[in-house]
Design an enzyme around this catalytic site. Structure first.
Site, PDB file in Angstrom:
ATOM      1  N   GLU A 113      36.415  27.093  29.079  1.00  0.00           N
ATOM      2  CA  GLU A 113      36.275  27.705  30.417  1.00  0.00           C
ATOM      3  C   GLU A 113      36.605  26.652  31.466  1.00  0.00           C
ATOM      4  N   ARG A 151      36.258  27.144  34.838  1.00  0.00           N
ATOM      5  CA  ARG A 151      35.277  27.204  35.932  1.00  0.00           C
ATOM      6  C   ARG A 151      34.105  26.284  35.573  1.00  0.00           C
ATOM      7  N   ILE A 158      36.019  48.015  44.789  1.00  0.00           N
ATOM      8  CA  ILE A 158      35.583  46.867  45.592  1.00  0.00           C
ATOM      9  C   ILE A 158      35.484  47.249  47.067  1.00  0.00           C
ATOM     10  N   GLU A 175      32.325  49.336  47.636  1.00  0.00           N
ATOM     11  CA  GLU A 175      31.070  48.592  47.410  1.00  0.00           C
ATOM     12  C   GLU A 175      30.865  47.519  48.482  1.00  0.00           C
ATOM     13  N   GLU A 214      43.510  53.230  53.131  1.00  0.00           N
ATOM     14  CA  GLU A 214      43.879  53.554  51.745  1.00  0.00           C
ATOM     15  C   GLU A 214      45.292  54.145  51.712  1.00  0.00           C
ATOM     16  N   GLY A 221      43.304  46.146  44.071  1.00  0.00           N
ATOM     17  CA  GLY A 221      43.401  46.080  42.626  1.00  0.00           C
ATOM     18  C   GLY A 221      43.446  44.642  42.141  1.00  0.00           C
ATOM     19  N   ASP A 236      40.093  42.171  30.701  1.00  0.00           N
ATOM     20  CA  ASP A 236      40.996  42.515  31.806  1.00  0.00           C
ATOM     21  C   ASP A 236      42.438  42.098  31.544  1.00  0.00           C
ATOM     22  N   LEU A 248      36.797  46.654  33.397  1.00  0.00           N
ATOM     23  CA  LEU A 248      35.350  46.764  33.531  1.00  0.00           C
ATOM     24  C   LEU A 248      34.665  45.802  32.570  1.00  0.00           C
ATOM     25  N   HIS A 289       9.989  65.889  33.222  1.00  0.00           N
ATOM     26  CA  HIS A 289       9.861  66.446  34.561  1.00  0.00           C
ATOM     27  C   HIS A 289       8.822  65.665  35.346  1.00  0.00           C
TER      28      HIS A 289
HETATM   29  P1  FAD Z   1      36.772  37.477  33.491  1.00  0.00           P
HETATM   30  O1  FAD Z   1      35.384  37.871  33.774  1.00  0.00           O
HETATM   31  O2  FAD Z   1      37.747  37.490  34.597  1.00  0.00           O
HETATM   32  O3  FAD Z   1      36.678  36.001  32.904  1.00  0.00           O
HETATM   33  C1  FAD Z   1      37.799  35.256  32.586  1.00  0.00           C
HETATM   34  C2  FAD Z   1      37.432  33.786  32.614  1.00  0.00           C
HETATM   35  O4  FAD Z   1      38.523  33.062  32.051  1.00  0.00           O
HETATM   36  C3  FAD Z   1      37.249  33.222  34.014  1.00  0.00           C
HETATM   37  O5  FAD Z   1      35.998  32.577  34.104  1.00  0.00           O
HETATM   38  C4  FAD Z   1      38.382  32.214  34.179  1.00  0.00           C
HETATM   39  O6  FAD Z   1      37.983  31.057  34.888  1.00  0.00           O
HETATM   40  C5  FAD Z   1      38.655  31.854  32.727  1.00  0.00           C
HETATM   41  N1  FAD Z   1      40.001  31.349  32.498  1.00  0.00           N
HETATM   42  C6  FAD Z   1      41.183  31.883  32.903  1.00  0.00           C
HETATM   43  N2  FAD Z   1      42.218  31.146  32.435  1.00  0.00           N
HETATM   44  C7  FAD Z   1      41.675  30.128  31.735  1.00  0.00           C
HETATM   45  C8  FAD Z   1      42.209  29.039  31.009  1.00  0.00           C
HETATM   46  N3  FAD Z   1      43.518  28.848  30.895  1.00  0.00           N
HETATM   47  N4  FAD Z   1      41.349  28.195  30.423  1.00  0.00           N
HETATM   48  C9  FAD Z   1      40.018  28.350  30.530  1.00  0.00           C
HETATM   49  N5  FAD Z   1      39.451  29.376  31.181  1.00  0.00           N
HETATM   50  C10 FAD Z   1      40.264  30.246  31.773  1.00  0.00           C
HETATM   51  N6  FAD Z   1      32.954  45.496  36.329  1.00  0.00           N
HETATM   52  C11 FAD Z   1      31.934  46.282  35.937  1.00  0.00           C
HETATM   53  O7  FAD Z   1      31.940  46.762  34.807  1.00  0.00           O
HETATM   54  N7  FAD Z   1      30.887  46.532  36.767  1.00  0.00           N
HETATM   55  C12 FAD Z   1      30.823  46.045  38.017  1.00  0.00           C
HETATM   56  O8  FAD Z   1      29.858  46.291  38.746  1.00  0.00           O
HETATM   57  C13 FAD Z   1      31.891  45.221  38.468  1.00  0.00           C
HETATM   58  N8  FAD Z   1      31.879  44.702  39.708  1.00  0.00           N
HETATM   59  C14 FAD Z   1      32.899  43.893  40.104  1.00  0.00           C
HETATM   60  C15 FAD Z   1      32.865  43.375  41.391  1.00  0.00           C
HETATM   61  C16 FAD Z   1      33.880  42.558  41.831  1.00  0.00           C
HETATM   62  C17 FAD Z   1      33.830  41.998  43.238  1.00  0.00           C
HETATM   63  C18 FAD Z   1      34.956  42.220  40.947  1.00  0.00           C
HETATM   64  C19 FAD Z   1      36.045  41.291  41.400  1.00  0.00           C
HETATM   65  C20 FAD Z   1      34.997  42.732  39.668  1.00  0.00           C
HETATM   66  C21 FAD Z   1      33.967  43.578  39.234  1.00  0.00           C
HETATM   67  N9  FAD Z   1      33.985  44.146  37.959  1.00  0.00           N
HETATM   68  C22 FAD Z   1      32.958  44.958  37.566  1.00  0.00           C
HETATM   69  C23 FAD Z   1      35.065  43.870  37.007  1.00  0.00           C
HETATM   70  C24 FAD Z   1      34.637  42.780  36.005  1.00  0.00           C
HETATM   71  O9  FAD Z   1      34.253  41.633  36.711  1.00  0.00           O
HETATM   72  C25 FAD Z   1      35.758  42.470  35.043  1.00  0.00           C
HETATM   73  O10 FAD Z   1      36.212  43.664  34.424  1.00  0.00           O
HETATM   74  C26 FAD Z   1      35.283  41.521  33.960  1.00  0.00           C
HETATM   75  O11 FAD Z   1      34.804  40.319  34.528  1.00  0.00           O
HETATM   76  C27 FAD Z   1      36.411  41.205  32.975  1.00  0.00           C
HETATM   77  O12 FAD Z   1      35.932  40.340  32.016  1.00  0.00           O
HETATM   78  P2  FAD Z   1      36.883  39.346  31.240  1.00  0.00           P
HETATM   79  O13 FAD Z   1      36.001  38.639  30.259  1.00  0.00           O
HETATM   80  O14 FAD Z   1      38.059  40.056  30.740  1.00  0.00           O
HETATM   81  O15 FAD Z   1      37.428  38.310  32.325  1.00  0.00           O
HETATM   82  P1  NAI Z   2      40.836  49.669  42.597  1.00  0.00           P
HETATM   83  O1  NAI Z   2      41.974  49.905  41.693  1.00  0.00           O
HETATM   84  O2  NAI Z   2      39.509  50.207  42.260  1.00  0.00           O
HETATM   85  O3  NAI Z   2      41.183  50.225  44.056  1.00  0.00           O
HETATM   86  C1  NAI Z   2      42.299  49.795  44.745  1.00  0.00           C
HETATM   87  C2  NAI Z   2      42.614  50.823  45.796  1.00  0.00           C
HETATM   88  O4  NAI Z   2      43.598  50.279  46.658  1.00  0.00           O
HETATM   89  C3  NAI Z   2      43.167  52.120  45.248  1.00  0.00           C
HETATM   90  O5  NAI Z   2      42.497  53.199  45.840  1.00  0.00           O
HETATM   91  C4  NAI Z   2      44.639  52.064  45.611  1.00  0.00           C
HETATM   92  O6  NAI Z   2      45.207  53.336  45.810  1.00  0.00           O
HETATM   93  C5  NAI Z   2      44.582  51.267  46.899  1.00  0.00           C
HETATM   94  N1  NAI Z   2      45.815  50.574  47.263  1.00  0.00           N
HETATM   95  C6  NAI Z   2      46.725  49.998  46.437  1.00  0.00           C
HETATM   96  N2  NAI Z   2      47.698  49.424  47.155  1.00  0.00           N
HETATM   97  C7  NAI Z   2      47.383  49.613  48.463  1.00  0.00           C
HETATM   98  C8  NAI Z   2      47.978  49.240  49.687  1.00  0.00           C
HETATM   99  N3  NAI Z   2      49.087  48.528  49.710  1.00  0.00           N
HETATM  100  N4  NAI Z   2      47.382  49.616  50.841  1.00  0.00           N
HETATM  101  C9  NAI Z   2      46.226  50.325  50.830  1.00  0.00           C
HETATM  102  N5  NAI Z   2      45.627  50.708  49.695  1.00  0.00           N
HETATM  103  C10 NAI Z   2      46.181  50.341  48.528  1.00  0.00           C
HETATM  104  O7  NAI Z   2      40.804  48.067  42.800  1.00  0.00           O
HETATM  105  P2  NAI Z   2      39.721  47.120  43.452  1.00  0.00           P
HETATM  106  O8  NAI Z   2      38.799  47.871  44.313  1.00  0.00           O
HETATM  107  O9  NAI Z   2      40.483  45.983  44.027  1.00  0.00           O
HETATM  108  O10 NAI Z   2      38.926  46.603  42.204  1.00  0.00           O
HETATM  109  C11 NAI Z   2      39.611  46.006  41.110  1.00  0.00           C
HETATM  110  C12 NAI Z   2      38.982  46.415  39.828  1.00  0.00           C
HETATM  111  O11 NAI Z   2      37.763  45.709  39.614  1.00  0.00           O
HETATM  112  C13 NAI Z   2      38.575  47.885  39.779  1.00  0.00           C
HETATM  113  O12 NAI Z   2      39.659  48.720  39.434  1.00  0.00           O
HETATM  114  C14 NAI Z   2      37.549  47.887  38.713  1.00  0.00           C
HETATM  115  O13 NAI Z   2      38.177  47.934  37.466  1.00  0.00           O
HETATM  116  C15 NAI Z   2      36.874  46.537  38.908  1.00  0.00           C
HETATM  117  N6  NAI Z   2      35.626  46.702  39.672  1.00  0.00           N
HETATM  118  C16 NAI Z   2      34.633  47.456  39.137  1.00  0.00           C
HETATM  119  C17 NAI Z   2      33.469  47.674  39.809  1.00  0.00           C
HETATM  120  C18 NAI Z   2      32.426  48.524  39.189  1.00  0.00           C
HETATM  121  O14 NAI Z   2      32.509  48.765  37.990  1.00  0.00           O
HETATM  122  N7  NAI Z   2      31.442  48.985  39.933  1.00  0.00           N
HETATM  123  C19 NAI Z   2      33.227  47.105  41.133  1.00  0.00           C
HETATM  124  C20 NAI Z   2      34.343  46.319  41.618  1.00  0.00           C
HETATM  125  C21 NAI Z   2      35.486  46.131  40.890  1.00  0.00           C
END
Ligand code: FAD
Ligand code: NAI
Length: 469
Positions: free
Chosen positions: A35, A37, A187, A190, A206, A275, A316, A323, A448
């Site tokens: 990692e 980070r 995002i 939220e 949007e 996105g 991802d 997710l 209930h």
């Molecule tokens: P990541 O969590 O992105 O982890 C990847 C890790 O790999 C990172 O720490 C990075 O530093 C490391 N890395 C990258 N390249 C290298 C390298 N070459 N060497 C060493 N380390 C490296 N999902 C939900 O299900 N529920 C939510 O409520 C939710 N809220 C979110 C809110 C926000 C603001 C954001 C941005 C995302 C949210 N998501 C949520 C999405 C969720 O965070 C991701 O789907 C999830 O973290 C993906 O997990 P991952 O293990 O694939 O990668």
């Molecule tokens: P998103 O895919 O959820 O939403 C992006 C939105 O931006 C869409 O509605 C899309 O139509 C719009 N869009 C795309 N291009 C645009 C443009 N040029 N101008 C205006 N609107 C545009 O992506 P977001 O919110 O960035 O989140 C990324 C991902 O992270 C999510 O898809 C989700 O998988 C994950 N996530 C999950 C959460 C949860 O589970 N509660 C919370 C936050 C993120």
């Protein structure tokens, strides 16, 4: 020279990577997790799910005290925001969670290698160590779990101060007066909710003609209506062509998505949330011959294997919803597959939850998908206005909608908008895993008075026999 032989090296310690490492260690493998980070837990724990939910939780409490306790006969005066305290709580939650993963790594004797990992040929991962120098790990298997990064928007340069990504939006030092969110997805809604509750005027721009485009259209429509009542402004079918930082604020040039005359909008802070894209930078994938798909994601088969033997990928960085729980389940499955077991992820039963108020939660097919796929279905819907517990909570906005196969009654999709929708969806995800029919839920005793009775009533409504509407 490689310094140690591992069974598995995981690159990335997000929910995909760290869970994979733990499961592999449970199965007796010698595991290292690389990692870059400084802390474990990836996007999710550091700058994603966990900090955003901490701020959503805290801002919801602030909003509740200010606007929703009076209806319960509770009078509160002198309510003040301590933003520093709120951000401090969020930071502590993050630290507790990331330290928790470090503890689990120790418990399972997983080596945490601090640095940037790169595939360096068959069975080798080279790590540019954070402390300087390089170390090569020899391993039988590699799992790439490097996650995703913010998708950039041309013409709108992120500086994490005035024009922020979700990471900057989690740490604003003061409440912006005018907060513009580009992207009405997870995002945007939220983080928009957090700052709206704390006092910002929020405008969501949007591109499409609806928010939450991945969700069932009825949920999106209802969400927009409720959020508009909360004071959100929406500019749908609109794109941002340019952003310029001026002394009046950030000047955004908006254009109708379909073309036509543009307009200008001024913001104090702009959040870009359009996105995320897979993170495959500097991983040595090209040199190793690992194939990517047309969206830049690592191409994998049903067993998470890339086209190069011994290299797998999850989370991802591969196809599917971005997710955390999807990444976690894939982490477990790939570890089991590498150990010779039958790991599997059921992509038909992965819930998605938007943690706004009310929450939106969804699993399986949307009504639009069923129509497109020409599937004959029945629909049952039940509003929270008719649920006793929701009335007691004074949170009656929303409904439960269950879609079931017209002939077999098998549940195909469930869409909930309402209080605690994220918890309510768990019951139907389990039901779907068991191949349940709507009738199975309808005949299951629900306590209930609980919100879950709305799920039972929606299941009854699939057969046209709800009891309380
Ligand atoms: P990541 O969590 O992105 O982890 C990847 C890790 O790999 C990172 O720490 C990075 O530093 C490391 N890395 C990258 N390249 C290298 C390298 N070459 N060497 C060493 N380390 C490296 N999902 C939900 O299900 N529920 C939510 O409520 C939710 N809220 C979110 C809110 C926000 C603001 C954001 C941005 C995302 C949210 N998501 C949520 C999405 C969720 O965070 C991701 O789907 C999830 O973290 C993906 O997990 P991952 O293990 O694939 O990668
Ligand atoms: P998103 O895919 O959820 O939403 C992006 C939105 O931006 C869409 O509605 C899309 O139509 C719009 N869009 C795309 N291009 C645009 C443009 N040029 N101008 C205006 N609107 C545009 O992506 P977001 O919110 O960035 O989140 C990324 C991902 O992270 C999510 O898809 C989700 O998988 C994950 N996530 C999950 C959460 C949860 O589970 N509660 C919370 C936050 C993120």
């Amino acid at each position: 020279m490689a310094d140690q032989q591992y069974d598995l090296v995981v690159i990335g310690s997000g929910p995909g990577g760290y869970v994979c490492a733990i499961r592999a260690a449970q199965l007796g493998m010698k595991v290292a997790c690389v990692e870059k980070r400084e802390t474990l837990g990836g996007t999710c724990l550091n700058v994603g799910c966990i900090p955003s939910k901490a701020l959503l939780q805290s801002s919801e409490k602030f909003d509740e005290v200010r606007h929703h306790l009076a209806a319960h006969g509770v009078k509160v005066t002198g309510v003040e925001l301590d933003l520093k305290g709120m951000l401090g709580h969020k930071d502590k939650v993050v630290t507790d969670n990331t330290n928790g993963v470090a503890f689990l790594f120790k418990k399972h004797k997983i080596d945490w290698v601090k640095g940037a990992g790169r595939v360096a040929g068959a069975g080798k991962v080279a790590v540019a160590l954070n402390g300087g120098g390089e170390r090569t790990l020899a391993t039988k298997n590699v799992v790439v779990a490097t996650g995703s990064d913010v998708a950039p928007l041309p013409g709108v340069a992120i500086d994490e101060k005035k024009i922020v990504s979700s990471t900057g939006a989690l740490a604003l030092a003061e409440v912006p007066k005018r907060f513009v969110v580009i992207g009405g997805g997870y995002i945007g809604l939220e983080m928009g909710s957090v700052w709206r509750r704390l006092g910002a005027e929020v405008t969501v721009v949007e591109f499409l003609d609806r928010i939450l485009p991945g969700m069932d259209a009825e949920i999106s429509k209802h969400m927009q209506r409720v959020m508009s009542k909360q004071g959100f402004a929406f500019k749908l079918g609109t794109k941002v062509a340019a952003a310029k930082t001026t002394n009046r604020g950030v000047l955004l040039t908006l254009e109708p998505a379909k073309g036509g005359a543009g307009e200008e909008l001024v913001a104090d802070v702009v959040l870009v949330a359009i996105g995320r894209r897979p993170y495959t930078e500097s991983l040595g994938l090209k040199e190793a011959g690992v194939a990517l798909d047309d969206k830049g994601r690592i191409k994998t088969d049903a067993h998470f294997a890339s086209n190069v033997p011994g290299i797998y990928a999850i989370g991802d960085v591969i196809a599917g919803p971005m997710l955390a729980h999807k990444a976690e389940d894939e982490g477990v499955a790939v570890a089991e597959i590498i150990a010779g077991q039958a790991g599997h992820v059921n992509y038909d039963a992965i819930p998605g939850v938007v943690y706004t108020w009310p929450e939106a939660a969804s699993v399986g097919k949307t009504e639009e998908q069923l129509k497109t796929e020409d599937v004959a279905y029945k629909s049952g819907k039940f509003p929270f206005t008719a649920n006793g517990r929701a009335r007691a909570m004074n949170t009656t906005d929303g409904f439960v909608k269950i879609l079931a196969d017209k002939t077999t009654d098998r549940i195909l999709g469930v869409h909930i908008i309402g209080p605690d929708a994220g918890h309510l969806i768990a019951e139907v995800v389990l039901a779907m895993e068991f191949g349940a029919s709507a009738e199975d839920i309808a005949r299951t005793c629900h306590a209930h008075p609980t919100l879950s009775e709305a799920v039972k009533e929606a299941a009854l409504a699939v057969d046209g026999r709800p009891l309380h509407i």
